[in-house]
Design an enzyme around this catalytic site. Structure first.
Site, PDB file in Angstrom:
ATOM      1  N   LEU A   1       0.941  -1.389   0.084  1.00  0.00           N
ATOM      2  CA  LEU A   1      -0.050   0.052  -0.562  1.00  0.00           C
ATOM      3  C   LEU A   1       1.017   1.549   0.098  1.00  0.00           C
ATOM      4  CD1 LEU A   1      -2.885   1.065   0.590  1.00  0.00           C
ATOM      5  CD2 LEU A   1      -2.983   0.251   2.892  1.00  0.00           C
TER       6      LEU A   1
ATOM      7  N   TYR B   1      -3.376 -12.119  15.620  1.00  0.00           N
ATOM      8  CA  TYR B   1      -3.520 -11.207  14.542  1.00  0.00           C
ATOM      9  C   TYR B   1      -4.310  -9.855  14.804  1.00  0.00           C
ATOM     10  CZ  TYR B   1      -3.285  -7.985   9.633  1.00  0.00           C
ATOM     11  OH  TYR B   1      -3.500  -7.347   9.339  1.00  0.00           O
TER      12      TYR B   1
HETATM   13  N1  LIG Z   1      -2.124  -7.699   3.007  1.00  0.00           N
HETATM   14  C1  LIG Z   1      -3.296  -7.448   3.472  1.00  0.00           C
HETATM   15  O1  LIG Z   1      -3.897  -8.606   2.836  1.00  0.00           O
HETATM   16  C2  LIG Z   1      -4.308  -6.669   4.486  1.00  0.00           C
HETATM   17  C3  LIG Z   1      -5.248  -6.949   4.857  1.00  0.00           C
HETATM   18  C4  LIG Z   1      -6.461  -6.156   6.076  1.00  0.00           C
HETATM   19  C5  LIG Z   1      -5.532  -5.345   6.317  1.00  0.00           C
HETATM   20  N2  LIG Z   1      -4.355  -4.968   5.459  1.00  0.00           N
HETATM   21  C6  LIG Z   1      -3.475  -3.839   6.498  1.00  0.00           C
HETATM   22  O2  LIG Z   1      -3.360  -3.228   5.372  1.00  0.00           O
HETATM   23  C7  LIG Z   1      -2.167  -1.880   6.133  1.00  0.00           C
HETATM   24  C8  LIG Z   1      -1.103  -2.573   4.600  1.00  0.00           C
HETATM   25  O3  LIG Z   1      -0.635  -3.732   4.234  1.00  0.00           O
HETATM   26  P1  LIG Z   1       0.031  -4.128   2.782  1.00  0.00           P
HETATM   27  O4  LIG Z   1       0.237  -5.304   2.635  1.00  0.00           O
HETATM   28  O5  LIG Z   1       0.741  -3.440   2.511  1.00  0.00           O
HETATM   29  O6  LIG Z   1       1.253  -4.508   3.669  1.00  0.00           O
HETATM   30  P2  LIG Z   1       3.130  -4.294   3.507  1.00  0.00           P
HETATM   31  O7  LIG Z   1       3.492  -4.845   1.787  1.00  0.00           O
HETATM   32  O8  LIG Z   1       3.876  -5.372   4.566  1.00  0.00           O
HETATM   33  O9  LIG Z   1       3.461  -3.176   3.545  1.00  0.00           O
HETATM   34  C9  LIG Z   1       3.876  -2.578   5.285  1.00  0.00           C
HETATM   35  C10 LIG Z   1       5.426  -2.096   4.938  1.00  0.00           C
HETATM   36  O10 LIG Z   1       5.494  -1.785   6.420  1.00  0.00           O
HETATM   37  C11 LIG Z   1       7.182  -2.567   7.105  1.00  0.00           C
HETATM   38  N3  LIG Z   1       7.098  -2.224   8.473  1.00  0.00           N
HETATM   39  C12 LIG Z   1       7.382  -3.557   8.865  1.00  0.00           C
HETATM   40  N4  LIG Z   1       6.883  -3.547  10.410  1.00  0.00           N
HETATM   41  C13 LIG Z   1       7.673  -2.001   9.919  1.00  0.00           C
HETATM   42  C14 LIG Z   1       7.956  -1.608  11.514  1.00  0.00           C
HETATM   43  N5  LIG Z   1       7.985  -1.557  12.853  1.00  0.00           N
HETATM   44  N6  LIG Z   1       8.377  -0.366  11.886  1.00  0.00           N
HETATM   45  C15 LIG Z   1       8.369   0.615  10.071  1.00  0.00           C
HETATM   46  N7  LIG Z   1       7.723   0.178   9.039  1.00  0.00           N
HETATM   47  C16 LIG Z   1       7.888  -1.489   8.954  1.00  0.00           C
HETATM   48  C17 LIG Z   1       7.280  -3.144   5.938  1.00  0.00           C
HETATM   49  O11 LIG Z   1       8.597  -3.272   5.871  1.00  0.00           O
HETATM   50  P3  LIG Z   1       9.295  -4.531   5.351  1.00  0.00           P
HETATM   51  O12 LIG Z   1       8.230  -4.678   4.213  1.00  0.00           O
HETATM   52  O13 LIG Z   1      10.884  -4.370   4.900  1.00  0.00           O
HETATM   53  O14 LIG Z   1       8.909  -5.612   6.416  1.00  0.00           O
HETATM   54  C18 LIG Z   1       6.472  -3.017   4.715  1.00  0.00           C
HETATM   55  O15 LIG Z   1       7.659  -2.142   4.428  1.00  0.00           O
HETATM   56  C19 LIG Z   1      -1.192  -2.526   7.201  1.00  0.00           C
HETATM   57  O16 LIG Z   1      -1.884  -2.530   8.340  1.00  0.00           O
HETATM   58  C20 LIG Z   1      -2.147  -4.339   7.552  1.00  0.00           C
HETATM   59  O17 LIG Z   1      -2.364  -5.123   8.761  1.00  0.00           O
HETATM   60  C21 LIG Z   1      -4.012  -5.741   5.192  1.00  0.00           C
END
Ligand SMILES: NC(=O)c1ccc[n+]([C@@H]2O[C@H](COP(=O)([O-])OP(=O)(O)OC[C@H]3O[C@@H](n4cnc5c(N)ncnc54)[C@H](OP(=O)(O)O)[C@@H]3O)[C@@H](O)[C@H]2O)c1
Length: 290
Positions: free
Chosen positions: A12, A123
């Site tokens: 995202l 989670y």
């Molecule tokens: N993915 C899904 O299907 C889904 C569904 C429902 C809700 N969500 C929510 O939507 C949001 C975005 O999800 P996404 O899929 O874009 O996640 P993502 O692709 O994993 O992106 C998360 C980002 O945050 C970074 N990160 C991880 N730990 C961190 C920390 N301690 N401090 C700072 N940055 C950190 C990650 O770095 P690294 O990649 O290097 O770890 C990555 O760049 C999240 O809140 C998630 O809970 C996601």
């Protein structure tokens, strides 16, 4: 608008950077910027003095959370509390993301923002704790629950999203066993980013459900990927009990974008249309790299 984007190379986060081109955006990348380090986080945010902080960071390896609950609570709850306290201190708006997994799935039809959460797994509990902190600490926040996200930043190293994983496994000639009894809404990170950009320019603070339109099972999602690609994979529907994932998941976690519609936000497209756009952009449809 002066915006700090946390998790800027995530699914995202990276789409938000593409959309917020007219704004004064500072991307913050993990692990250089780590929200579990409150002092460093405060120093950076103080120096930047943004109008808006967008936090896309999360610990969301849902099954691993069951064995290692400290990490999800640290990233999804305690660090979010700290961000909320900092946003209050700096007088900026916090945009934070949560999940359909805050619900238990027993409702059987789409969840609206006011439905009481009742998460089934670690989670979901950790994300709900983060939600509660944001709601209790701040007045000016956007708390956005979404579902089944996929985006171009997915890679082998980062642990493919569902779409890319299915395509990769099919290429390897593997039998794809996919659950057919969990209903969700696959959501394009690219489209969500556009809608988030629209939302944060309003003063309609509070909680929002934001997903593509419609619903399907994970099996139906997989079937649609290969239907669009014109492929016939070895695809087998399995039920959750047979699949035996470590973390229990809701059987029905479809979200209704009720508030987004009520405030007149541009409507999301149906999930299968958004999927076709993604497959084209990724170059999975022959002759269609862009
Ligand atoms: N993915 C899904 O299907 C889904 C569904 C429902 C809700 N969500 C929510 O939507 C949001 C975005 O999800 P996404 O899929 O874009 O996640 P993502 O692709 O994993 O992106 C998360 C980002 O945050 C970074 N990160 C991880 N730990 C961190 C920390 N301690 N401090 C700072 N940055 C950190 C990650 O770095 P690294 O990649 O290097 O770890 C990555 O760049 C999240 O809140 C998630 O809970 C996601």
């Amino acid at each position: 608008m002066k915006i700090a984007v946390i998790g800027a190379d995530g699914q995202l986060g990276s789409e938000l950077l593409k959309v917020l081109v007219e704004d004064d955006v500072t991307p913050l990348y993990y692990p250089v910027f780590d929200i579990t380090k409150p002092q460093e986080t405060r120093d950076v945010l103080r120096r930047l003095a943004p109008d808006t902080v967008i936090n896309t960071a999360a610990y969301h390896r849902v099954d691993e959370c069951e064995d290692n609950p400290e990490m999800p609570f640290l990233v999804n709850a305690i660090a979010v509390r700290n961000l909320a306290l900092m946003a209050r201190e700096l007088g900026c708006v916090l945009v934070h993301f949560s999940t359909d997994y805050v619900f238990d799935g027993k409702k059987g039809h789409p969840y609206i923002e006011e439905d009481p959460p009742s998460p089934l797994n670690v989670y979901g509990v950790s994300k709900l704790a983060g939600e509660i902190f944001v709601r209790n600490i701040l007045e000016k926040y956007f708390l956005i629950r979404t579902c089944g996200l996929y985006g171009e930043a997915s890679s082998r190293e980062k642990g493919y999203n569902f779409v890319d994983r299915m395509i990769e496994l099919e290429k390897e000639g593997r039998l794809l066993r996919v659950v057919h009894d969990q209903w969700v809404t696959p959501t394009s990170a690219a489209e969500l980013a556009v809608r988030v950009s629209e939302l944060i320019r309003t003063s309609h603070y509070g909680i929002f459900h934001m997903t593509n339109e419609g619903q399907c099972t994970w099996y139906g999602f997989a079937r649609e990927i290969f239907a669009i690609l014109g492929k016939q994979p070895r695809l087998e529907p399995v039920d959750s009990r047979t699949f035996r994932a470590k973390a229990p998941r809701p059987l029905y976690s479809v979200l209704e974008n009720r508030r987004a519609k009520a405030i007149g936000l541009t409507a999301f497209t149906p999930w299968s249309e958004a999927l076709a756009v993604y497959l084209k952009k990724r170059g999975y449809l022959s002759g269609s790299t862009c």
